[in-house]
Design a protein around this motif. Structure first.
Motif, PDB file in Angstrom:
ATOM      1  N   HIS A 181      27.909 -40.029 -70.616  1.00 60.37           N
ATOM      2  CA  HIS A 181      26.912 -40.961 -70.088  1.00 60.37           C
ATOM      3  C   HIS A 181      27.567 -41.763 -68.966  1.00 60.37           C
ATOM      4  O   HIS A 181      28.113 -42.837 -69.188  1.00 60.37           O
ATOM      5  CB  HIS A 181      26.392 -41.870 -71.205  1.00 60.37           C
ATOM      6  N   LEU A 182      27.524 -41.206 -67.766  1.00 53.85           N
ATOM      7  CA  LEU A 182      28.152 -41.804 -66.591  1.00 53.85           C
ATOM      8  C   LEU A 182      27.087 -42.314 -65.627  1.00 53.85           C
ATOM      9  O   LEU A 182      25.962 -41.809 -65.614  1.00 53.85           O
ATOM     10  CB  LEU A 182      29.030 -40.761 -65.892  1.00 53.85           C
ATOM     11  N   PRO A 183      27.450 -43.294 -64.779  1.00 54.96           N
ATOM     12  CA  PRO A 183      26.452 -43.841 -63.859  1.00 54.96           C
ATOM     13  C   PRO A 183      26.171 -42.918 -62.678  1.00 54.96           C
ATOM     14  O   PRO A 183      27.061 -42.242 -62.173  1.00 54.96           O
ATOM     15  CB  PRO A 183      27.095 -45.141 -63.383  1.00 54.96           C
ATOM     16  N   MET A 184      24.918 -42.911 -62.268  1.00 55.43           N
ATOM     17  CA  MET A 184      24.490 -42.200 -61.069  1.00 55.43           C
ATOM     18  C   MET A 184      24.193 -43.275 -60.023  1.00 55.43           C
ATOM     19  O   MET A 184      23.299 -44.104 -60.212  1.00 55.43           O
ATOM     20  CB  MET A 184      23.238 -41.363 -61.353  1.00 55.43           C
ATOM     21  N   ARG A 185      24.968 -43.256 -58.964  1.00 58.76           N
ATOM     22  CA  ARG A 185      24.833 -44.260 -57.918  1.00 58.76           C
ATOM     23  C   ARG A 185      23.977 -43.718 -56.786  1.00 58.76           C
ATOM     24  O   ARG A 185      23.951 -42.518 -56.578  1.00 58.76           O
ATOM     25  CB  ARG A 185      26.212 -44.628 -57.379  1.00 58.76           C
ATOM     26  N   PRO A 186      23.249 -44.558 -56.099  1.00 60.26           N
ATOM     27  CA  PRO A 186      23.268 -46.009 -56.099  1.00 60.26           C
ATOM     28  C   PRO A 186      22.283 -46.640 -57.090  1.00 60.26           C
ATOM     29  O   PRO A 186      22.177 -47.858 -57.154  1.00 60.26           O
ATOM     30  CB  PRO A 186      22.875 -46.372 -54.670  1.00 60.26           C
ATOM     31  N   ALA A 187      21.572 -45.831 -57.862  1.00 62.82           N
ATOM     32  CA  ALA A 187      20.552 -46.375 -58.769  1.00 62.82           C
ATOM     33  C   ALA A 187      21.152 -46.987 -60.025  1.00 62.82           C
ATOM     34  O   ALA A 187      20.509 -47.783 -60.686  1.00 62.82           O
ATOM     35  CB  ALA A 187      19.563 -45.282 -59.161  1.00 62.82           C
ATOM     36  N   TRP A 188      22.350 -46.602 -60.382  1.00 62.01           N
ATOM     37  CA  TRP A 188      23.019 -47.064 -61.588  1.00 62.01           C
ATOM     38  C   TRP A 188      22.199 -46.742 -62.836  1.00 62.01           C
ATOM     39  O   TRP A 188      22.018 -47.554 -63.724  1.00 62.01           O
ATOM     40  CB  TRP A 188      23.399 -48.544 -61.509  1.00 62.01           C
ATOM     41  N   LEU A 189      21.714 -45.511 -62.857  1.00 63.54           N
ATOM     42  CA  LEU A 189      21.065 -44.959 -64.046  1.00 63.54           C
ATOM     43  C   LEU A 189      22.031 -43.957 -64.657  1.00 63.54           C
ATOM     44  O   LEU A 189      22.853 -43.360 -63.966  1.00 63.54           O
ATOM     45  CB  LEU A 189      19.760 -44.267 -63.674  1.00 63.54           C
ATOM     46  N   CYS A 190      21.909 -43.745 -65.953  1.00 59.66           N
ATOM     47  CA  CYS A 190      22.774 -42.801 -66.649  1.00 59.66           C
ATOM     48  C   CYS A 190      22.439 -41.383 -66.217  1.00 59.66           C
ATOM     49  O   CYS A 190      21.273 -40.981 -66.192  1.00 59.66           O
ATOM     50  CB  CYS A 190      22.591 -42.964 -68.158  1.00 59.66           C
ATOM     51  N   ARG A 191      23.459 -40.604 -65.886  1.00 56.82           N
ATOM     52  CA  ARG A 191      23.267 -39.205 -65.492  1.00 56.82           C
ATOM     53  C   ARG A 191      22.758 -38.350 -66.642  1.00 56.82           C
ATOM     54  O   ARG A 191      22.180 -37.299 -66.425  1.00 56.82           O
ATOM     55  CB  ARG A 191      24.585 -38.605 -64.991  1.00 56.82           C
ATOM     56  N   ASN A 192      22.984 -38.787 -67.862  1.00 57.50           N
ATOM     57  CA  ASN A 192      22.614 -37.999 -69.030  1.00 57.50           C
ATOM     58  C   ASN A 192      21.230 -38.364 -69.552  1.00 57.50           C
ATOM     59  O   ASN A 192      20.401 -37.490 -69.768  1.00 57.50           O
ATOM     60  CB  ASN A 192      23.664 -38.181 -70.128  1.00 57.50           C
ATOM     61  N   CYS A 193      20.966 -39.655 -69.751  1.00 54.93           N
ATOM     62  CA  CYS A 193      19.705 -40.061 -70.395  1.00 54.93           C
ATOM     63  C   CYS A 193      18.767 -40.835 -69.476  1.00 54.93           C
ATOM     64  O   CYS A 193      17.663 -41.185 -69.896  1.00 54.93           O
ATOM     65  CB  CYS A 193      19.990 -40.872 -71.657  1.00 54.93           C
ATOM     66  N   ALA A 194      19.180 -41.125 -68.256  1.00 57.44           N
ATOM     67  CA  ALA A 194      18.378 -41.809 -67.238  1.00 57.44           C
ATOM     68  C   ALA A 194      18.074 -43.270 -67.575  1.00 57.44           C
ATOM     69  O   ALA A 194      17.268 -43.905 -66.907  1.00 57.44           O
ATOM     70  CB  ALA A 194      17.090 -41.053 -66.938  1.00 57.44           C
ATOM     71  N   ALA A 195      18.729 -43.840 -68.583  1.00 56.40           N
ATOM     72  CA  ALA A 195      18.565 -45.258 -68.898  1.00 56.40           C
ATOM     73  C   ALA A 195      19.437 -46.071 -67.943  1.00 56.40           C
ATOM     74  O   ALA A 195      20.384 -45.546 -67.353  1.00 56.40           O
ATOM     75  CB  ALA A 195      18.988 -45.522 -70.343  1.00 56.40           C
ATOM     76  N   PRO A 196      19.135 -47.363 -67.777  1.00 51.80           N
ATOM     77  CA  PRO A 196      20.028 -48.202 -66.971  1.00 51.80           C
ATOM     78  C   PRO A 196      21.445 -48.150 -67.544  1.00 51.80           C
ATOM     79  O   PRO A 196      21.644 -48.290 -68.749  1.00 51.80           O
ATOM     80  CB  PRO A 196      19.428 -49.602 -67.101  1.00 51.80           C
ATOM     81  N   TRP A 197      22.414 -47.923 -66.653  1.00 49.98           N
ATOM     82  CA  TRP A 197      23.800 -47.806 -67.080  1.00 49.98           C
ATOM     83  C   TRP A 197      24.467 -49.175 -67.070  1.00 49.98           C
ATOM     84  O   TRP A 197      24.216 -49.954 -66.160  1.00 49.98           O
ATOM     85  CB  TRP A 197      24.563 -46.854 -66.154  1.00 49.98           C
ATOM     86  N   PRO A 198      25.294 -49.540 -68.039  1.00 51.28           N
ATOM     87  CA  PRO A 198      25.742 -48.728 -69.146  1.00 51.28           C
ATOM     88  C   PRO A 198      24.704 -48.684 -70.278  1.00 51.28           C
ATOM     89  O   PRO A 198      24.341 -49.707 -70.845  1.00 51.28           O
ATOM     90  CB  PRO A 198      27.025 -49.406 -69.614  1.00 51.28           C
ATOM     91  N   CYS A 199      24.226 -47.484 -70.562  1.00 54.67           N
ATOM     92  CA  CYS A 199      23.284 -47.263 -71.655  1.00 54.67           C
ATOM     93  C   CYS A 199      24.030 -47.443 -72.987  1.00 54.67           C
ATOM     94  O   CYS A 199      25.251 -47.589 -73.011  1.00 54.67           O
ATOM     95  CB  CYS A 199      22.678 -45.866 -71.551  1.00 54.67           C
ATOM     96  N   ARG A 200      23.319 -47.421 -74.069  1.00 52.74           N
ATOM     97  CA  ARG A 200      23.960 -47.639 -75.384  1.00 52.74           C
ATOM     98  C   ARG A 200      25.051 -46.595 -75.668  1.00 52.74           C
ATOM     99  O   ARG A 200      26.150 -46.966 -76.094  1.00 52.74           O
ATOM    100  CB  ARG A 200      22.895 -47.650 -76.494  1.00 52.74           C
TER     101      ARG A 200
END
Length: 87
Positions: free
Chosen positions: A8-27
């Motif tokens: 579960h790593l951040p996708m920039r520049p949106a800072w959403l999780c690459r795996n679950c698309a939740a705001p990073w850092p997701c749970r």
């Protein structure tokens, strides 16, 4: 052959999780970070503060006006739950 779970790593520049698309850092990212930095809470706080600053820079770069309190809660607010009592 077993399949390794995707991190579960951040996708920039949106800072959403690459795996679950939740705001990073997701749970799941929070749990992984707490495990990775176990015993090094200051280093974890520093890493997350730098990440929060990068998220702010990315938001401003996109022309957004981020909610600073919400970003603080998202990046640093959960850290108190990772501390263990030493008493």
């Amino acid at each position: 052959m077993s399949v390794r779970p995707r991190p579960h790593l951040p996708m920039r520049p949106a800072w959403l999780c690459r795996n679950c698309a939740a705001p990073w850092p997701c749970r799941p990212a929070q749990l992984a970070l707490a495990a990775e930095f176990y015993g090094h809470s200051i280093a974890l706080a520093f890493y997350l503060a730098v990440s929060m600053r990068e998220a702010l820079d990315d938001a401003y770069g996109l022309g957004l006006c981020p909610d600073l309190a919400a970003l603080h809660a998202r990046f640093l607010g959960w850290l108190s739950m990772t501390r263990r009592s030493h008493g």
